[in-house]
Design a protein around this motif. Structure first.
Motif: not given
Ligand code: ZN
Ligand code: ZN
Ligand code: FE
Length: 763
Positions: A121, A158, A161, A179-180, A183
């Motif tokens: 992801r 998020c 996470c 982080a991703c 978010c």
């Molecule tokens: Zn995230």
């Protein structure tokens, strides 16, 4: 020859069988010493032959236990203390309480795998990180190091996470910058007006396309903006030079992987490990004579080295993987100003240099440049201590209990805060003398006190009344102590190498304010850690001009000649072609005759400038040390002879270089090759140092000052001293240039204050 190495490893190394692993490795290699846990990792000391120790370092990295992770590994070679056997020591209680701020860590292998896994992801997400890697010092606003105290506070995790962050067995358990794409921060490509021309998914492919067209991109990286351009394109590199204030300094180059580095430069195992290290510095490497990748000749003209680094953030990795060609990655600043860290600032200040801006919305809290390192005699030598190293401390053997703030020098400024037995050295701040850098200096001072919760009681500054550090108000009302510039150089090398007892300190550089009000730079001291005895000096000469003389090197050349020939100087220079037709000469000679607007100096750096000009290798020093480097790079190999010189005994030994210059003038007339003159000049300086060492008869010889960035000089002096049974010491973790002054000031002052305490107790 037996030597001792101290290795400070920081990272996730406790509880993974790391100490038993080190123990087995040491026993296998028959090394004596110890390993113990510290507050932030492990400390190893080992004694043995140099080659075995080098091998030991390589093996630690390669064979480290699964799941352990090294965030930084600092090695320093010290004198042997004759350990018997190897042991696992208990950790000291005090060590466990210390909280260090981590430097920024290059992206780890686990994160890299995910970054390029289409099923993950975080596939191609430029801000992927975990507990073992990612931004630290550049995002920390205050301690403790928790997300709300970092610039990641602007991003709300998020749920996915958050789950990883809360899961103790996850690699991202309490990874503060987690982080991703859902978010975390995002990138965008801007034009010069600050309008988005390309969003999240297309910004990098567009940047690559523009780079291939020869455009210059300002990229918001980890510790500030970098200017990126295609390093193989003459047009692009030249354009960057023209726009960046016609800068002449070599540019650092980022290559996609270690194989590419090997195609361009000669590397050994230690250099490759350094390139791949979590610190990921710019490494100075010798250019290959037949490179498989041709970089533009404008990258590092006239220089036998390239400064090479590998990608260290996910953003750089994605960029390099898609462009597949080396790029220039140089600090995004205008000449001597600090690096830009903010988008608006970058648009304003770099608008005239960059065509486009690759930006992101994670705030950079403080500018941290790329670090620069080179290998000297199998040891690392830091030239610029910044990303990956700052703000890690140097440890002092003895602690005076005072909190000391050292303000450093004027050029290549750093500041240092000593608290407990540790000296925390700031990242490279830059050359003071413009408002922007002065502001950064003040901010960095505040910053260090805040993050280490220490208010300094004693402030140390240089002796020079005109230095910014002597002028600015810092913690007013506190005691101020002055330390002479070359004393600070000597102390920095002495304490870095953890010496005790007496030594000879050779401090050679460009400029430092002497205790007699003249400008020093070719100094020898007897030093025992406390007291300095000025033992020898290069003969002083007068240079017409002030600060302009540093750049306009013909002034040094003229000063040197006038010192020898007086009124006959004009006649002498008729035969020296670099002077011919120069309209400034009559005025400069008048300044010398009338002793106006001129200064006296014993600077070795200025002597280098003078000879570089006379021999015709340099005309002008557009950046510090340029003319001296041109002379170094011109020097022929396999020349062993030297020029004559005299030693005169006054209240200190005076090294009279007149016979050397007279011989050089004759050789110029006889049209002796420049490479031969350059080599003989270097050989003479090496012999001068040996001669003084023999006369003063101190076994330990400490070498410090900017001149020892010259590899011909440094290697030559080390070899010559060793073959005459001296023990030379040079810098490893602390820059030999003025970047090391703050550490020297702090360490020396600490020693003085502890001495005062002792004296009080005796009374
Ligand atoms: Zn995230
Ligand atoms: Zn990672
Ligand atoms: Fe200096």
């Amino acid at each position: 020859m037996k030597t001792r190495i101290r290795i400070s490893i920081r990272g996730a190394v406790q509880g993974f069988g790391f100490r038993p692993f080190i123990f087995r490795l040491a026993i296998e290699q028959r090394l004596n010493g110890f390993v113990r846990n510290t507050g932030s990792g492990v400390l190893i000391e080992a004694e043995g032959e140099k080659e075995i120790l080098e091998n030991f370092i390589l093996k630690i990295k390669k064979g480290k236990p699964v799941h352990s992770s090294i965030h930084s590994m600092e090695c320093i070679y010290l004198d042997p203390v004759n350990f018997s056997g190897f042991e696992i020591k208990e950790s000291s209680k005090e060590e466990g309480k210390k909280a260090f701020i981590s430097p920024d860590i290059a992206v780890c292998d686990d994160c890299l795998k995910e970054l390029f896994d289409p099923g993950n992801r975080r596939y191609l997400y430029p801000f992927i990180n975990c507990t073992n890697c990612g931004p630290r010092y550049t995002i920390i606003e205050s301690i403790p190091y928790d997300r709300p105290n970092t610039s990641m506070k602007d991003f709300r995790m998020c749920s996915r996470c958050k789950e990883e962050y809360d899961e103790p067995f996850n690699r991202r358990f309490h990874a503060q910058p987690i982080a991703c794409p859902d978010c975390g921060p995002a990138i965008a490509l801007w034009n010069r007006r600050g309008s988005v021309i390309s969003g999240y998914s297309t910004a990098l492919p567009d940047m690559v396309r523009l780079l291939k067209q020869g455009k210059i991109i300002a990229l918001k990286g980890l510790g500030g903006f970098q200017l990126i351009a295609d390093a193989c394109s003459d047009k692009a590199v030249k354009l960057l030079r023209d726009r960046k204030n016609r800068e002449e300094k070599p540019f650092a180059v980022m290559v996609q992987d270690i194989e590419s580095a090997e195609r361009i430069c000669v590397t050994d195992a230690l250099e490759r490990q350094l390139l791949l290290s979590p610190e990921s510095p710019v490494v100075l490497l010798e250019k290959k004579s037949n490179p498989e990748i041709m970089l533009s000749e404008f990258v590092a003209p006239g220089n036998p080295y390239f400064g090479i680094m590998l990608p260290y953030t996910p953003l750089h990795h994605i960029l390099m993987k898609s462009i597949r060609t080396p790029v220039i990655a140089t600090s995004g600043n205008i000449s001597e100003e600090p690096m830009c860290i903010d988008e608006q600032e970058a648009l304003d200040r770099l608008g005239g240099i960059a065509d486009y801006f690759l930006v992101h919305n994670r705030k950079i809290v403080r500018p941290v440049d790329d670090s620069v390192v080179r290998m000297v005699q199998g040891r690392e030598m830091l030239i610029r201590r910044a990303r990956g190293y700052a703000p890690l401390p140097m440890h002092l053997e003895a602690d005076d209990g005072n909190i000391i703030l050292a303000l450093g020098a004027q050029l290549k400024n750093t500041v240092a805060l000593k608290t407990g037995g540790d000296v925390f050295i700031s990242q490279h701040i830059g050359d003071l003398g413009n408002i922007e850098t002065e502001e950064l200096l003040k901010k960095t001072i505040e910053d260090l006190s805040t993050i280490y919760k220490s208010t300094p009681a004693t402030i140390v500054q240089d002796l020079h009344p005109g230095y910014t550090g002597s002028r600015i108000s810092v913690h007013p009302g506190n005691a101020r102590i002055e330390v002479q510039h070359h004393h600070a150089h000597a102390a920095s090398c002495y304490y870095e190498n953890q010496l005790s007892g007496s030594c000879l300190a050779v401090c050679w550089d460009g400029t430092g304010y002497g205790t007699d009000g003249s400008i020093w730079g070719g100094e020898f001291f007897k030093f025992d850690g406390e007291k300095f005895q000025h033992a020898a000096q290069l003969k002083q000469f007068t240079i017409p001009g002030n600060d302009n003389a540093v750049k306009d090197i013909k002034r040094s050349a003229l000063g040197v000649l006038y010192n020898i020939y007086g009124e006959n100087t004009l006649r002498i220079i008729k035969n020296i072609s670099p002077f011919s037709g120069d309209p400034d000469i009559p005025l400069l000679l008048q300044m010398l005759e009338k002793k106006i607007n001129s200064f006296s100096t014993s600077s070795a750096g200025r002597l280098f400038d003078a000879v570089s000009f006379l021999a015709g290798t340099g005309r002008y020093s557009r950046y510090e040390g340029e003319a001296a480097m041109e002379l170094e790079f011109t020097a022929a190999e396999n020349i062993t002879d030297i020029y004559p010189f005299d030693i005169e005994k006054e209240n200190l030994l005076i090294i009279n270089w007149h016979p050397m210059i007279e011989k050089i003038i004759r050789e110029i007339r006889e049209k002796v090759d420049k490479p031969v003159i350059a080599a003989r000049f270097h050989n003479t300086l090496i012999r001068i140092i040996l001669t003084i060492a023999l006369m003063l008869n101190e076994k330990k010889v400490v070498l410090s000052g900017g001149c020892f960035q010259n590899m011909y000089l440094l290697n030559g002096v080390i070899d010559k001293l060793r073959s005459n049974n001296f023990i030379p010491f040079w810098h490893q973790r602390i820059p030999t240039n003025d970047g090391g002054i703050s550490f020297g000031q702090a360490a020396y002052t600490s020693k003085l204050l502890s001495k005062k305490e002792e004296d009080k107790e005796c009374v």
